[in-house]
Design a protein around this motif. Structure first.
Motif, PDB file in Angstrom:
ATOM      1  N   UNK A  71       0.493  -0.913   0.480  1.00  0.00           N
ATOM      2  CA  UNK A  71      -0.184   0.148   0.022  1.00  0.00           C
ATOM      3  C   UNK A  71       0.978   1.383  -0.260  1.00  0.00           C
ATOM      4  N   UNK A  72       1.926   1.191  -0.267  1.00  0.00           N
ATOM      5  CA  UNK A  72       3.164   2.102   0.009  1.00  0.00           C
ATOM      6  C   UNK A  72       3.057   3.670  -0.909  1.00  0.00           C
ATOM      7  N   UNK A  73       1.919   3.031  -2.187  1.00  0.00           N
ATOM      8  CA  UNK A  73       1.593   3.723  -3.154  1.00  0.00           C
ATOM      9  C   UNK A  73       0.562   5.011  -3.125  1.00  0.00           C
ATOM     10  N   UNK A  74      -0.335   3.745  -2.289  1.00  0.00           N
ATOM     11  CA  UNK A  74      -1.770   4.811  -2.470  1.00  0.00           C
ATOM     12  C   UNK A  74      -1.272   5.860  -0.910  1.00  0.00           C
ATOM     13  N   UNK A  75       0.461   5.560   0.575  1.00  0.00           N
ATOM     14  CA  UNK A  75       0.520   6.160   1.237  1.00  0.00           C
ATOM     15  C   UNK A  75       1.328   7.674   0.721  1.00  0.00           C
ATOM     16  N   UNK A  76       2.260   7.235  -0.300  1.00  0.00           N
ATOM     17  CA  UNK A  76       2.823   7.793  -0.693  1.00  0.00           C
ATOM     18  C   UNK A  76       2.588   9.275  -1.223  1.00  0.00           C
ATOM     19  N   UNK A  77       1.071   8.482  -1.787  1.00  0.00           N
ATOM     20  CA  UNK A  77       0.087   9.856  -2.816  1.00  0.00           C
ATOM     21  C   UNK A  77      -0.760  10.462  -2.238  1.00  0.00           C
ATOM     22  N   UNK A  78      -0.904   9.981  -0.992  1.00  0.00           N
ATOM     23  CA  UNK A  78      -1.967  10.483  -0.118  1.00  0.00           C
ATOM     24  C   UNK A  78      -3.300  10.392  -0.086  1.00  0.00           C
ATOM     25  N   UNK A  79      -3.040   9.329  -0.883  1.00  0.00           N
ATOM     26  CA  UNK A  79      -4.775   8.518   0.126  1.00  0.00           C
ATOM     27  C   UNK A  79      -5.066   8.281   0.721  1.00  0.00           C
ATOM     28  N   UNK A  80      -4.024   8.521   1.844  1.00  0.00           N
ATOM     29  CA  UNK A  80      -4.431   7.419   3.229  1.00  0.00           C
ATOM     30  C   UNK A  80      -4.114   8.676   3.645  1.00  0.00           C
ATOM     31  N   UNK A  81      -5.170   9.472   4.775  1.00  0.00           N
ATOM     32  CA  UNK A  81      -5.110  10.555   6.296  1.00  0.00           C
ATOM     33  C   UNK A  81      -5.460  10.008   7.065  1.00  0.00           C
ATOM     34  N   UNK A  82      -5.193  10.652   8.583  1.00  0.00           N
ATOM     35  CA  UNK A  82      -5.570  10.569  10.018  1.00  0.00           C
ATOM     36  C   UNK A  82      -6.807  11.217   9.777  1.00  0.00           C
TER      37      UNK A  82
ATOM     38  N   UNK B  39     -11.461  -7.049   7.581  1.00  0.00           N
ATOM     39  CA  UNK B  39     -10.622  -7.100   6.410  1.00  0.00           C
ATOM     40  C   UNK B  39      -9.066  -7.003   5.482  1.00  0.00           C
ATOM     41  N   UNK B  40      -8.129  -7.290   5.318  1.00  0.00           N
ATOM     42  CA  UNK B  40      -6.632  -7.062   5.392  1.00  0.00           C
ATOM     43  C   UNK B  40      -6.552  -6.089   3.451  1.00  0.00           C
ATOM     44  N   UNK B  41      -6.298  -5.394   3.824  1.00  0.00           N
ATOM     45  CA  UNK B  41      -6.112  -4.350   2.852  1.00  0.00           C
ATOM     46  C   UNK B  41      -4.766  -3.859   2.241  1.00  0.00           C
TER      47      UNK B  41
ATOM     48  N   UNK C  97      -6.552  -2.235   7.422  1.00  0.00           N
ATOM     49  CA  UNK C  97      -7.731  -3.281   7.583  1.00  0.00           C
ATOM     50  C   UNK C  97      -8.460  -2.013   7.522  1.00  0.00           C
ATOM     51  N   UNK C  98     -10.061  -2.588   6.937  1.00  0.00           N
ATOM     52  CA  UNK C  98     -11.075  -2.068   6.732  1.00  0.00           C
ATOM     53  C   UNK C  98     -11.920  -1.783   8.193  1.00  0.00           C
ATOM     54  N   UNK C  99     -12.205  -0.678   8.266  1.00  0.00           N
ATOM     55  CA  UNK C  99     -13.034  -0.932   9.320  1.00  0.00           C
ATOM     56  C   UNK C  99     -14.032  -1.179   9.455  1.00  0.00           C
ATOM     57  N   UNK C 100     -14.717  -1.908  10.511  1.00  0.00           N
ATOM     58  CA  UNK C 100     -15.756  -2.733  10.504  1.00  0.00           C
ATOM     59  C   UNK C 100     -16.803  -2.057  11.878  1.00  0.00           C
ATOM     60  N   UNK C 101     -17.170  -1.245  12.233  1.00  0.00           N
ATOM     61  CA  UNK C 101     -18.070  -0.735  13.179  1.00  0.00           C
ATOM     62  C   UNK C 101     -17.848  -0.347  14.450  1.00  0.00           C
TER      63      UNK C 101
ATOM     64  N   UNK D  10     -13.949   4.835   5.568  1.00  0.00           N
ATOM     65  CA  UNK D  10     -13.596   5.206   7.106  1.00  0.00           C
ATOM     66  C   UNK D  10     -12.146   3.560   6.755  1.00  0.00           C
ATOM     67  N   UNK D  11     -10.893   3.832   7.240  1.00  0.00           N
ATOM     68  CA  UNK D  11      -9.751   2.479   7.150  1.00  0.00           C
ATOM     69  C   UNK D  11      -9.013   1.943   9.400  1.00  0.00           C
ATOM     70  N   UNK D  12      -9.121   1.485   9.140  1.00  0.00           N
ATOM     71  CA  UNK D  12      -8.034   0.787  10.927  1.00  0.00           C
ATOM     72  C   UNK D  12      -6.532   0.892  10.335  1.00  0.00           C
ATOM     73  N   UNK D  13      -6.085   1.863  10.343  1.00  0.00           N
ATOM     74  CA  UNK D  13      -4.158   1.835  10.377  1.00  0.00           C
ATOM     75  C   UNK D  13      -3.810   0.646  11.818  1.00  0.00           C
TER      76      UNK D  13
END
Length: 434
Positions: free
Chosen positions: A63-74, A230-232, A241-245, A105-108
């Motif tokens: 998932x490094x490309x997604x992180x480096x592209x700013x697609x994941x943010x807190x 689910x592992x992402x 991983x995906x956010x369940x609830x 939403x995802x969980x890191x």
């Protein structure tokens, strides 16, 4: 004198609240500059923040490309670094965006506390150089993680046995499954180690030894009906991983009908992980309200912390026939002064075909009157309606599932409890439909 005691306690409570507010205000003032910087900068694009600079002593790079592209943010609170002192488990909520799909939403997870991560670095360095600090990347190539190289055809039980709960008693069939489903490689699908790059092999083994949760999620994926998140993907030492609830604890005081449905699902999970068509028994060694979550739409219960899952291969047990392998194993109830504690023997879990551990864990730590969590007692099925309490069947089944009086009583009680909860849930649904 005594009548003034509540008044004094009330004043003391208000003073403590005031001190807390003042303390937080002072912290905010001291961190004003970093506070604004935190909101302006996406730290998940920083290689050092996500420990990408420590690879291959990391969990992956898919998932490094997604992180480096700013697609994941807190999300908002996750951006405030001074709050990390309260986030001991290093679990964060974030937003992940795709151009055509929008954001979700995802969980890191860092898969461990800062201390645990620092300790694994020290262990790697000591094994490679004899010193607690070193060039981590160079040190990795001198550890057991690198000795299993491209010349080794298979990941075998004698190499990794005991590294973690997942491989406390691994079979070749389990390890082939782990390698074949390893998601941190572009060429997944083969159980041959030689098809993995050197760095990928080291990352897999590092994950297996430090915290195998990602490998549990990959090997037993939610897409195939397993009750796990689910592992992402991963980048450095940050796993997505995906956010369940909301966590199960949020439903502790939910309406009775909702709690009955959740309890039924928990017992179904215990059954599925114990008896399934694949003949893998997945035993949950850490069962608490924080380790399960509930989907907001479908109300489905999912295991969200799979670090402590022991997998036993029933086919191998039947084949090797260790002593007493066909004798049913009953988990032993023990009084405990801590929350969410369980009594079990890993050796017995690994050597018996028929085991009641998952039923015992769910009943004792989640459902029954013996369940304690965050200062409460009574379990998820506390305070049943008067007619159910008067009937007494629910209490009897829960007690027998937790602290059986008869030999092998838990097996029968668990079966009857699942059936009884299913009946209660069905009755609630039909009543609502009317």
């Amino acid at each position: 004198m005594l009548r003034f005691l509540p008044l004094k306690l009330g004043r003391l409570y208000r003073c403590l609240k005031l001190l807390l507010v003042v303390g937080l205000f002072v912290i905010l003032l001291m961190n004003t500059h970093s506070l604004f910087a935190s909101f302006q900068k996406n730290e998940l694009t920083d290689r050092r923040f996500i420990n990408l600079n420590k690879c291959p002593a990391c969990f992956g790079t898919s998932w490094c490309r997604k992180f480096m592209n700013g697609q994941v943010s807190f999300e908002t609170w996750g951006r405030l670094r001074f709050l990390d002192v309260f986030n001991v488990k290093n679990v964060y909520f974030a937003q992940y965006g795709e151009p055509r799909e929008g954001t979700r939403r995802v969980v890191l997870k860092r898969l461990g506390s800062n201390q645990e991560l620092a300790e694994i670095d020290q262990k790697i360095c000591k094994r490679a150089t004899g010193r607690p600090r070193c060039d981590l990347i160079q040190a990795m190539y001198k550890t057991e993680f690198a000795r299993i190289n491209g010349d080794v055809r298979l990941l075998t039980p004698e190499v990794v046995e005991g590294w973690s709960d997942l491989v406390h008693c691994p079979s070749q069939r389990l390890l082939d499954r782990v390698v074949r489903r390893y998601a941190e490689t572009k060429d997944s699908g083969s159980f041959l180690l030689k098809n993995l790059k050197d760095t990928e092999r080291m990352q897999l083994l590092m994950t297996l030894a430090f915290n195998p949760e990602p490998l549990v999620l990959q090997s037993f994926p939610s897409d195939e009906g397993w009750p796990f998140a689910k592992y992402l993907g991963a980048c450095g030492r940050m796993v997505a991983v995906n956010y369940v609830g909301e966590e199960l604890w949020s439903f502790y005081n939910a309406p009775w009908e909702k709690r009955v449905d959740l309890a039924r699902q928990l017992m179904d999970i215990a059954e599925q992980l114990t008896n399934n068509d694949f003949d893998f028994a997945l035993y949950l060694l850490d069962v608490s309200f924080d380790n399960f979550a509930v989907g907001p739409r479908d109300g489905k219960v999912i295991v969200v912390d799979a670090e402590n899952v022991l997998v036993a291969d029933k086919r191998l047990i039947k084949q090797n026939k260790p002593e007493s392998y066909d004798v049913w194993y009953e988990s032993r109830f023990e009084e405990c002064d801590r929350e969410a504690c369980l009594s079990f023997s890993k050796e017995s879990l690994c050597s018996r075909v028929t085991v009641d551990h998952n039923y015992y864990a769910v009943c004792q730590n989640l459902l029954s009157r013996y369940a304690t969590w965050r200062g409460t007692t009574g379990g998820l099925l506390h305070d049943p309606p008067a007619h159910i309490a008067k009937d007494g069947q629910l209490l009897t089944l829960l007690d027998e599932c937790t602290r059986p009086k008869k030999r092998y009583g838990r097996f029968q009680a668990a079966k009857e409890l699942r059936e009884y909860l299913t009946q209660l849930a069905a009755a609630s649904s039909s009543a609502t439909a009317r």
